[in-house]
Design a protein around this motif. Structure first.
Motif, PDB file in Angstrom:
ATOM      1  N   ALA A 117       0.837  -1.203   0.000  1.00  0.00           N
ATOM      2  CA  ALA A 117       0.000   0.000   0.000  1.00  0.00           C
ATOM      3  C   ALA A 117       0.870   1.251   0.000  1.00  0.00           C
ATOM      4  CB  ALA A 117      -0.937  -0.003   1.213  1.00  0.00           C
ATOM      5  N   ILE A 118       1.942   1.245   0.773  1.00  0.00           N
ATOM      6  CA  ILE A 118       2.849   2.391   0.807  1.00  0.00           C
ATOM      7  C   ILE A 118       3.513   2.569  -0.552  1.00  0.00           C
ATOM      8  CG2 ILE A 118       5.021   3.261   1.785  1.00  0.00           C
ATOM      9  CD1 ILE A 118       4.118   1.937   4.453  1.00  0.00           C
ATOM     10  N   GLN A 119       3.971   1.478  -1.147  1.00  0.00           N
ATOM     11  CA  GLN A 119       4.617   1.559  -2.459  1.00  0.00           C
ATOM     12  C   GLN A 119       3.656   2.145  -3.496  1.00  0.00           C
ATOM     13  OE1 GLN A 119       7.639   1.420  -1.183  1.00  0.00           O
ATOM     14  NE2 GLN A 119       8.273   0.553  -3.128  1.00  0.00           N
ATOM     15  N   LYS A 120       2.419   1.716  -3.463  1.00  0.00           N
ATOM     16  CA  LYS A 120       1.423   2.227  -4.411  1.00  0.00           C
ATOM     17  C   LYS A 120       1.174   3.719  -4.174  1.00  0.00           C
ATOM     18  CE  LYS A 120      -2.714   0.580  -6.589  1.00  0.00           C
ATOM     19  NZ  LYS A 120      -3.701  -0.470  -6.636  1.00  0.00           N
ATOM     20  N   TYR A 121       1.105   4.120  -2.919  1.00  0.00           N
ATOM     21  CA  TYR A 121       0.898   5.528  -2.580  1.00  0.00           C
ATOM     22  C   TYR A 121       2.070   6.366  -3.070  1.00  0.00           C
ATOM     23  CZ  TYR A 121       0.337   9.754   0.232  1.00  0.00           C
ATOM     24  OH  TYR A 121       0.203  11.047   0.642  1.00  0.00           O
ATOM     25  N   ARG A 122       3.279   5.887  -2.848  1.00  0.00           N
ATOM     26  CA  ARG A 122       4.482   6.629  -3.232  1.00  0.00           C
ATOM     27  C   ARG A 122       4.602   6.815  -4.745  1.00  0.00           C
ATOM     28  NH1 ARG A 122       9.633   4.106  -0.676  1.00  0.00           N
ATOM     29  NH2 ARG A 122      10.515   5.922  -1.696  1.00  0.00           N
ATOM     30  N   ILE A 132      10.394   7.948   8.255  1.00  0.00           N
ATOM     31  CA  ILE A 132      10.388   8.546   9.592  1.00  0.00           C
ATOM     32  C   ILE A 132       9.033   9.185   9.879  1.00  0.00           C
ATOM     33  CG2 ILE A 132      11.463  10.238  11.130  1.00  0.00           C
ATOM     34  CD1 ILE A 132      13.551   8.273  10.384  1.00  0.00           C
ATOM     35  N   ARG A 133       8.564  10.043   8.987  1.00  0.00           N
ATOM     36  CA  ARG A 133       7.335  10.815   9.224  1.00  0.00           C
ATOM     37  C   ARG A 133       6.135  10.300   8.445  1.00  0.00           C
ATOM     38  NH1 ARG A 133       8.303  16.974   9.670  1.00  0.00           N
ATOM     39  NH2 ARG A 133       6.389  16.674  10.815  1.00  0.00           N
ATOM     40  N   GLY A 134       6.296   9.232   7.702  1.00  0.00           N
ATOM     41  CA  GLY A 134       5.179   8.683   6.936  1.00  0.00           C
ATOM     42  C   GLY A 134       4.771   9.616   5.820  1.00  0.00           C
ATOM     43  N   ALA A 135       3.479   9.829   5.649  1.00  0.00           N
ATOM     44  CA  ALA A 135       2.970  10.716   4.604  1.00  0.00           C
ATOM     45  C   ALA A 135       3.129  12.181   4.993  1.00  0.00           C
ATOM     46  CB  ALA A 135       1.510  10.412   4.302  1.00  0.00           C
ATOM     47  N   SER A 142      -2.691  19.003   1.264  1.00  0.00           N
ATOM     48  CA  SER A 142      -2.199  17.656   1.543  1.00  0.00           C
ATOM     49  C   SER A 142      -3.268  16.804   2.210  1.00  0.00           C
ATOM     50  CB  SER A 142      -0.969  17.710   2.447  1.00  0.00           C
ATOM     51  OG  SER A 142       0.105  18.311   1.780  1.00  0.00           O
ATOM     52  N   THR A 143      -4.006  17.411   3.126  1.00  0.00           N
ATOM     53  CA  THR A 143      -5.069  16.685   3.813  1.00  0.00           C
ATOM     54  C   THR A 143      -6.146  16.243   2.835  1.00  0.00           C
ATOM     55  OG1 THR A 143      -4.651  17.909   5.843  1.00  0.00           O
ATOM     56  CG2 THR A 143      -6.786  16.818   5.669  1.00  0.00           C
ATOM     57  N   SER A 144      -6.488  17.097   1.904  1.00  0.00           N
ATOM     58  CA  SER A 144      -7.498  16.765   0.912  1.00  0.00           C
ATOM     59  C   SER A 144      -7.049  15.589   0.034  1.00  0.00           C
ATOM     60  CB  SER A 144      -7.792  17.987   0.042  1.00  0.00           C
ATOM     61  OG  SER A 144      -8.696  17.654  -0.974  1.00  0.00           O
ATOM     62  N   VAL A 145      -5.798  15.635  -0.431  1.00  0.00           N
ATOM     63  CA  VAL A 145      -5.257  14.544  -1.262  1.00  0.00           C
ATOM     64  C   VAL A 145      -5.222  13.252  -0.460  1.00  0.00           C
ATOM     65  CG1 VAL A 145      -3.178  13.698  -2.424  1.00  0.00           C
ATOM     66  CG2 VAL A 145      -3.917  16.049  -2.776  1.00  0.00           C
ATOM     67  N   TRP A 146      -4.762  13.348   0.795  1.00  0.00           N
ATOM     68  CA  TRP A 146      -4.673  12.164   1.643  1.00  0.00           C
ATOM     69  C   TRP A 146      -6.049  11.564   1.907  1.00  0.00           C
ATOM     70  CZ3 TRP A 146      -1.387   8.663   3.257  1.00  0.00           C
ATOM     71  CH2 TRP A 146      -1.750   7.849   4.324  1.00  0.00           C
ATOM     72  N   ASP A 162      -0.682  12.223  19.574  1.00  0.00           N
ATOM     73  CA  ASP A 162      -0.419  13.394  20.416  1.00  0.00           C
ATOM     74  C   ASP A 162      -0.736  14.701  19.704  1.00  0.00           C
ATOM     75  OD1 ASP A 162       2.493  11.665  21.527  1.00  0.00           O
ATOM     76  OD2 ASP A 162       0.515  11.683  22.439  1.00  0.00           O
ATOM     77  N   GLY A 163      -1.757  14.705  18.870  1.00  0.00           N
ATOM     78  CA  GLY A 163      -2.198  15.938  18.245  1.00  0.00           C
ATOM     79  C   GLY A 163      -1.411  16.364  17.031  1.00  0.00           C
ATOM     80  N   ASP A 164      -0.310  15.688  16.693  1.00  0.00           N
ATOM     81  CA  ASP A 164       0.404  16.097  15.477  1.00  0.00           C
ATOM     82  C   ASP A 164      -0.191  15.376  14.267  1.00  0.00           C
ATOM     83  OD1 ASP A 164       1.561  13.601  15.045  1.00  0.00           O
ATOM     84  OD2 ASP A 164       3.503  14.148  15.859  1.00  0.00           O
ATOM     85  N   THR A 165       0.304  15.687  13.105  1.00  0.00           N
ATOM     86  CA  THR A 165      -0.288  15.112  11.894  1.00  0.00           C
ATOM     87  C   THR A 165       0.592  14.062  11.259  1.00  0.00           C
ATOM     88  OG1 THR A 165       0.653  16.914  10.596  1.00  0.00           O
ATOM     89  CG2 THR A 165      -1.619  17.183  11.363  1.00  0.00           C
ATOM     90  N   THR A 166       1.456  13.442  12.044  1.00  0.00           N
ATOM     91  CA  THR A 166       2.289  12.355  11.521  1.00  0.00           C
ATOM     92  C   THR A 166       1.385  11.160  11.226  1.00  0.00           C
ATOM     93  OG1 THR A 166       4.128  13.086  12.853  1.00  0.00           O
ATOM     94  CG2 THR A 166       4.248  10.850  11.989  1.00  0.00           C
ATOM     95  N   SER A 167       1.538  10.625  10.028  1.00  0.00           N
ATOM     96  CA  SER A 167       0.687   9.494   9.659  1.00  0.00           C
ATOM     97  C   SER A 167       1.444   8.186   9.810  1.00  0.00           C
ATOM     98  CB  SER A 167       0.199   9.652   8.217  1.00  0.00           C
ATOM     99  OG  SER A 167       1.299   9.641   7.347  1.00  0.00           O
ATOM    100  N   LYS A 168       0.705   7.149  10.053  1.00  0.00           N
ATOM    101  CA  LYS A 168       1.299   5.830  10.170  1.00  0.00           C
ATOM    102  C   LYS A 168       0.360   4.861   9.463  1.00  0.00           C
ATOM    103  CE  LYS A 168       2.811   2.341  13.331  1.00  0.00           C
ATOM    104  NZ  LYS A 168       3.273   2.007  14.638  1.00  0.00           N
ATOM    105  N   TRP A 169       0.920   3.986   8.690  1.00  0.00           N
ATOM    106  CA  TRP A 169       0.121   2.980   8.007  1.00  0.00           C
ATOM    107  C   TRP A 169      -0.052   1.781   8.896  1.00  0.00           C
ATOM    108  CZ3 TRP A 169      -1.825   3.006   2.971  1.00  0.00           C
ATOM    109  CH2 TRP A 169      -1.502   4.133   2.227  1.00  0.00           C
ATOM    110  N   THR A 170      -1.252   1.280   8.949  1.00  0.00           N
ATOM    111  CA  THR A 170      -1.511   0.015   9.620  1.00  0.00           C
ATOM    112  C   THR A 170      -2.456  -0.775   8.742  1.00  0.00           C
ATOM    113  OG1 THR A 170      -3.393   0.926  10.830  1.00  0.00           O
ATOM    114  CG2 THR A 170      -1.257   0.967  11.943  1.00  0.00           C
ATOM    115  N   ALA A 171      -2.395  -2.069   8.875  1.00  0.00           N
ATOM    116  CA  ALA A 171      -3.280  -2.902   8.050  1.00  0.00           C
ATOM    117  C   ALA A 171      -4.334  -3.542   8.913  1.00  0.00           C
ATOM    118  CB  ALA A 171      -2.482  -3.976   7.341  1.00  0.00           C
TER     119      ALA A 171
END
Length: 171
Positions: A117-122, A132-135, A142-146, A162-171
């Motif tokens: 999924a990450i490879q396809k997104y990239r 490190i920071r994901g997307a 950026s939020t709209s595209v995401w 913790d309120g930041d916008t760092t994204s993490k992929w999970t399945a």
């Protein structure tokens, strides 16, 4: 005329009959409760979910990397390799049940799904990804595209930590 004679039951006969029926009912109910109890016990032992720590995942991937010569054409390993991985990571267990070969196989499938999924997104134009920071989704554009991308992909979850916008992929 024929005479029909009904047997006379004594009080003792009736008490004995009632006791027999009470015993039969008690035995049947006891057997049913025992069967139900066994069924509940077996269902509880098979539903415990694996809890994976980062260290376990790292050691699991290291084991698979060291055994990459055993990978098949579809990117999967044989059960013996997953069982070996479970033994190799056992010393790193912190939470949940000990990992089994089946749990390792499931985790490998989940990690592959996330990686793909990450490879396809990239591969899309105009998106960002780093390990490190994901997307690193910041700002309205950026939020709209995401959000548009995630709405079309069932395996992608955006996690705010913790309120930041760092994204993490999970399945």
């Amino acid at each position: 005329m024929s005479s029909y004679h009904t047997p006379q039951h004594t009080t003792q006969d009736l008490c004995n009959r009632n006791n027999i029926w009470a015993s039969v009912i008690s035995i049947v109910l006891s057997a049913q409760v025992h069967i139900l109890s066994m069924a509940q016990e077996s269902s509880h032992t098979t539903t415990e979910r694996a809890v994976w720590t980062d260290t376990e995942v790292d050691q699991f991937l290291l084991y698979l990397s060291n055994n990459r010569d055993k990978i098949g054409d579809a990117g999967n390993f044989k059960d013996v390799t997953y069982n070996g991985a479970a033994e190799a990571i056992a010393e790193y267990l912190e939470h949940g049940p000990a990992k089994s070969g089946a749990m390792c196989k499931t985790k490998w499938a989940s990690l592959k799904q996330t990686f793909n999924a990450i490879q396809k997104y990239r591969q899309q134009s105009g998106v960002h990804w780093d390990n490190i920071r994901g997307a690193n989704v910041e700002g309205e554009a950026s939020t709209s595209v995401w959000n548009e991308y995630v709405s079309k992909k069932s395996c992608a979850l955006f996690v705010h930590r913790d309120g930041d916008t760092t994204s993490k992929w999970t399945a």
